[in-house]
Design a protein around this motif. Structure first.
Motif, short mmCIF file in Angstrom:
data_model
loop_
_atom_site.label_atom_id
_atom_site.label_comp_id
_atom_site.label_asym_id
_atom_site.label_seq_id
_atom_site.Cartn_x
_atom_site.Cartn_y
_atom_site.Cartn_z
N ALA A 73 0.88 -1.30 -0.32
CA ALA A 73 -0.16 0.39 -0.09
C ALA A 73 0.67 1.11 0.17
O ALA A 73 1.82 0.88 0.75
CB ALA A 73 -1.02 0.15 1.23
N LYS A 74 0.91 2.26 -1.11
CA LYS A 74 1.74 3.00 -0.91
C LYS A 74 -0.04 4.67 -0.57
O LYS A 74 -0.11 4.88 -1.29
CB LYS A 74 1.79 3.44 -2.62
N LYS A 75 1.14 5.20 0.27
CA LYS A 75 1.03 6.56 0.72
C LYS A 75 1.13 7.67 -1.06
O LYS A 75 0.32 8.38 -1.14
CB LYS A 75 1.65 7.37 1.28
N VAL A 76 1.53 7.30 -2.02
CA VAL A 76 2.06 8.65 -2.57
C VAL A 76 1.86 7.50 -4.20
O VAL A 76 2.53 6.60 -4.38
CB VAL A 76 3.95 9.11 -2.39
N PRO A 77 1.40 7.68 -4.92
CA PRO A 77 0.66 7.66 -6.38
C PRO A 77 2.65 7.34 -7.40
O PRO A 77 3.17 8.37 -6.81
CB PRO A 77 -0.66 8.08 -7.49
N THR A 78 2.18 6.30 -7.94
CA THR A 78 3.57 6.21 -9.09
C THR A 78 3.64 7.73 -10.19
O THR A 78 4.74 7.99 -10.41
CB THR A 78 4.01 4.77 -9.92
N GLN A 79 2.75 7.40 -10.42
CA GLN A 79 2.17 8.66 -11.64
C GLN A 79 0.53 9.24 -11.33
O GLN A 79 -0.12 8.75 -10.89
CB GLN A 79 2.48 8.44 -12.90
N ILE A 80 0.27 10.72 -12.20
CA ILE A 80 -0.66 11.09 -11.95
C ILE A 80 -0.65 11.42 -13.96
O ILE A 80 0.25 11.94 -13.58
CB ILE A 80 -1.19 12.45 -11.32
N SER A 81 -2.09 11.17 -14.29
CA SER A 81 -2.25 11.96 -15.66
C SER A 81 -3.50 12.09 -15.58
O SER A 81 -4.88 11.62 -14.81
CB SER A 81 -1.57 10.36 -16.18
N ILE A 82 -3.85 12.69 -16.63
CA ILE A 82 -5.25 13.19 -17.10
C ILE A 82 -5.48 13.45 -18.70
O ILE A 82 -4.42 13.37 -19.49
CB ILE A 82 -5.40 14.92 -16.92
N GLU A 83 -6.08 12.55 -19.20
CA GLU A 83 -6.50 12.78 -20.52
C GLU A 83 -8.14 12.63 -21.05
O GLU A 83 -8.79 12.69 -20.30
CB GLU A 83 -5.56 11.03 -21.14
N ASP A 84 -8.04 13.19 -22.16
CA ASP A 84 -9.65 13.00 -22.61
C ASP A 84 -9.00 12.85 -24.49
O ASP A 84 -8.00 13.05 -25.02
CB ASP A 84 -10.28 14.65 -22.48
N SER A 85 -10.03 12.31 -25.34
CA SER A 85 -10.34 11.73 -26.20
C SER A 85 -11.55 12.71 -27.27
O SER A 85 -12.39 13.09 -26.45
CB SER A 85 -10.92 10.04 -26.41
N TYR A 86 -10.72 12.76 -28.23
CA TYR A 86 -11.80 13.68 -28.92
C TYR A 86 -12.72 12.92 -30.44
O TYR A 86 -12.16 12.39 -31.31
CB TYR A 86 -10.63 14.74 -29.11
N ILE A 87 -13.39 13.50 -30.79
CA ILE A 87 -13.96 13.15 -32.17
C ILE A 87 -12.78 13.41 -33.29
O ILE A 87 -12.77 13.24 -33.71
CB ILE A 87 -15.09 13.41 -32.36
N ARG A 88 -12.62 14.93 -33.20
CA ARG A 88 -11.74 16.23 -34.34
C ARG A 88 -10.71 17.23 -33.21
O ARG A 88 -11.86 17.65 -32.58
CB ARG A 88 -12.32 16.51 -35.25
N LEU A 89 -9.27 17.07 -33.20
CA LEU A 89 -9.19 17.81 -32.95
C LEU A 89 -8.38 18.41 -33.44
O LEU A 89 -6.85 18.06 -33.25
CB LEU A 89 -9.17 17.60 -31.59
N ASP A 90 -8.07 19.91 -34.40
CA ASP A 90 -6.83 19.80 -35.54
C ASP A 90 -6.68 21.25 -35.71
O ASP A 90 -6.07 21.53 -36.93
CB ASP A 90 -7.50 18.91 -36.28
N THR A 91 -7.41 22.19 -34.29
CA THR A 91 -6.58 23.42 -34.70
C THR A 91 -5.85 23.87 -33.42
O THR A 91 -5.88 23.72 -32.43
CB THR A 91 -7.74 24.40 -35.08
N MET A 92 -4.93 24.61 -33.36
CA MET A 92 -4.17 24.73 -32.03
C MET A 92 -4.83 25.85 -31.68
O MET A 92 -4.55 25.51 -29.92
CB MET A 92 -3.06 26.56 -32.84
N PRO A 93 -5.73 27.02 -32.09
CA PRO A 93 -6.34 27.44 -30.17
C PRO A 93 -7.51 26.15 -29.61
O PRO A 93 -7.30 26.54 -28.74
CB PRO A 93 -7.99 27.95 -31.41
N GLU A 94 -7.97 24.96 -30.59
CA GLU A 94 -8.93 23.85 -29.29
C GLU A 94 -7.77 23.55 -28.88
O GLU A 94 -8.74 22.29 -27.27
CB GLU A 94 -9.43 23.36 -30.95
N VAL A 95 -6.71 23.14 -29.53
CA VAL A 95 -5.42 22.11 -28.43
C VAL A 95 -5.42 23.28 -26.98
O VAL A 95 -5.10 22.65 -26.20
CB VAL A 95 -4.53 22.48 -29.64
N LEU A 96 -4.98 24.72 -27.48
CA LEU A 96 -4.52 25.15 -26.16
C LEU A 96 -5.73 25.73 -25.13
O LEU A 96 -5.40 24.65 -24.53
CB LEU A 96 -4.93 27.00 -26.33
#
Length: 607
Positions: A348-371
């Motif tokens: 049992a660990k008090k601290v996780p080995t990593q923390i990550s956040i992600e999301d999926s997209y139907i379409r992501l193809d412009t820099m304003p949307e990426v920002l």
């Protein structure tokens, strides 16, 4: 028999796998019990990611479009599951609840809704207490030092379901001594699992499905046989004698695993299973179609792979090896399809080995949307870091009232680009991610700056440059996924001494307290001496003599330095004994060279 190549023997651990039933829906049901009696679905984007059993009874399932789900079940209640905080908090609470039942602390969480528990030590202990003359009236002791803490059970039968569903009497009389001992241990494990499962439901309101076996692989898979609110134990024999193997007999492990598709075996990822399928079929396997994809139309079972001509660790190494592949991957996969899994249940660990956040997209193809998406993901990541890596600070000098229990050193940005369209207006499906890593800047750990300000700085100074290195062209790419994660956790020190890191600031604060008794000050009156049976007693009529005694030292008084160890444990031994040491010109303290500059600043602040 185990296959054309010999595999390692099965171990005798007792591993229990907990899978919370409809966990995400259950979190909402526990917040609002009225939802338990209605069809409930959890929505992310335009998809149902999970639903409760009442919804499944009416024809709903995972990964359905919302529009489709409403047609199938018009009265379905849909709740939004985009914000993961409530699930994370519930998962932590249940994890701590299960951890309290262990002696070894070997409890490993897999995602939010699965937990492995290594209960070998408790089973070993209780096996030694069994009365062979009265097994049906046994008592399972839950605390080693308290014989009254536990529950009665019948040690002649398995608690819950068993696989295969055969009589235990015939199993015992036909097995060898080792398998008889394993059966007894599995019986103990099944009753222990049932007790914990019932306590989880009664005290926390969550039901679970449980698997019991000798390793993580089998316990996870066998638990899937009786969902929901069930538990299943895989019965012996796990191994066969050479005579039985020559006669064509199969162990229960082999018979159980053989019916599984190769892609359903934990530890064999999607890419590896596809390579194995393609080799066995001698052609690429067809994918399922639709918005959500990943499985194949053609099943290649473990038995198909195991009995394929020439199959073994060497052939699997050729199929799965190559640049970037794990060393010895062929032998590892061969063991898995034979039910051999040596991986330990993690402490049992008090601290996780990593923390990550992600999301999926139907379409992501412009820099304003990426920002925009980078800001959303970065905000979630920092909030998650504050939740998982901050604790209350007991230091009375703390202004913030919180302290970091760990500092991640690396930030990783990953994307999954979609391949371009083919000439026939089709797109080749790809599951490949590309990643970039960089040092995590220290400003991320500021607790005085506003979160929004930290996010903007993080995105502009760190994430955008990383993204441009992943995708140098300003256009022409289309992303189906973006992930931001932090890893390489370094624990900081804590006052209780249970963490693995150091708090240099607090070390110097305590140094001042410990050394002030021995500090020589430019005063007419000599400083007080520490109370000691061997210390020189102060006498007003002998002031100069006392001061001389302090200055010349005494064989009975050890002057503390950074390399000495006192009862309070102010100083820690350096891990690298060969590291260069330096002496402070002002107080004579000995320390590593890297600490001298900070120590000199400590003296300058005194004046």
């Amino acid at each position: 028999m185990l296959g054309t190549k010999s595999a390692k023997k099965h171990d005798s651990r007792i591993i229990i796998h907990f899978d919370y039933d409809c966990f995400y829906a259950s979190v909402f049901e526990n917040e609002n019990p009225a939802l338990k009696s209605v069809p409930l679905a959890v929505q992310q984007k335009q998809i149902i990611v999970t639903c409760n059993y009442e919804a499944r009874r009416r024809g709903l399932g995972k990964l359905q479009l919302i529009t489709e789900a409403k047609k199938i079940c018009p009265d379905v209640v849909i709740v939004l599951g985009e914000e993961l905080g409530r699930f994370r908090d519930a998962s932590k609470s249940l994890y701590k609840f299960l951890e309290a039942f262990t002696w070894s602390g070997k409890v490993e969480r897999l995602g939010f809704d699965e937990v492995f528990m290594d209960m070998t030590d408790i089973v070993d202990f209780n096996q030694s207490l069994l009365n062979p003359h009265d097994l049906s009236h046994s008592f399972l002791q839950l605390k080693r030092d308290d014989p009254t803490n536990g529950f009665p059970f019948d040690a002649t039968r398995i608690a819950g379901h068993r696989h295969p569903n055969i009589s235990l009497t015939s199993s015992v009389t036909s097995d060898g001594n080792a398998e008889k001992g394993l059966l007894t241990r599995l019986i103990l494990g099944s009753h222990l699992a049932q007790h914990i499962r019932w306590a989880l439901e009664e005290q926390k309101g969550y039901t679970s499905t449980v698997g019991i076996s000798t390793n993580k692989l089998i316990s996870k898979l066998v638990g899937n046989l009786n969902k929901p609110k069930g538990q299943t134990t895989l019965l012996p024999p796990y191994t066969l004698s050479e005579e039985d193997a020559r006669a064509g007999e199969e162990s229960n492990v082999t018979a159980f695993l053989d019916s599984h598709d190769i892609g359903k075996i934990p530890g064999i990822g999607f890419k590896m299973s596809q390579r194995i399928r393609n080799h066995v079929l001698s052609r690429p396997a067809d994918f399922d179609t639709g918005l959500i994809y990943g499985s194949t139309r053609e099943s290649v079972t473990v038995r198909d792979v195991r009995l394929f001509p020439g199959m073994g660790p060497e052939l699997l190494e050729k199929i799965l090896g190559g640049p970037g592949a794990e060393r010895g991957i062929g032998g590892k996969v061969w063991n898995l399809i034979n039910g051999i899994d040596d991986t330990e249940v993690q402490q049992a660990k008090k601290v996780p080995t990593q923390i990550s956040i992600e999301d999926s997209y139907i379409r992501l193809d412009t820099m304003p949307e990426v920002l925009k998406e980078l800001r959303i993901l970065a905000t979630s990541l920092l909030k998650r870091m504050h939740t998982d890596l901050l604790e209350d600070d007991d230091d009375p000098d703390s202004v913030i009232g919180k302290r970091w229990i760990a500092h991640p050193k690396t930030v990783r940005l990953s994307t999954r680009p979609r391949p371009p369209w083919n000439a026939d207006d089709t797109r080749t499906r790809s599951f490949n991610r590309i990643s970039r890593s960089a040092p995590l800047p220290n400003f991320i750990f500021s607790l005085k700056e506003e979160l929004e300000s930290l996010v903007d700085k993080f995105v502009q100074e760190i994430l955008v440059p990383m993204f441009r290195k992943l995708h140098p062209s300003p256009r022409g790419w289309n992303l189906s996924l973006v992930n931001i994660g932090v890893t390489n956790m370094v624990e900081t020190a804590s006052e209780d001494g249970k963490s693995g890191g150091r708090d240099i600031g607090r070390m110097f604060k305590r140094q001042e307290e410990v050394l002030k008794e021995w500090k020589v000050e430019d005063k007419d009156v000599p400083p007080d001496l520490p109370e000691s049976d061997n210390a020189v007693q102060t006498d007003p009529s002998a002031g100069n003599q006392v001061l001389e005694s302090i200055m010349t030292g005494s064989e009975d008084i050890i002057q503390p330095t950074q390399t000495s160890v006192d009862e309070q444990g102010v100083w820690e031994d350096d891990e690298d004994e060969d590291e260069g040491q330096e002496i402070c010109d002002e107080c004579g303290a000995i320390m590593p060279a890297f600490a001298l500059a900070a120590h000199e600043r400590f003296h300058s602040l005194e004046g």
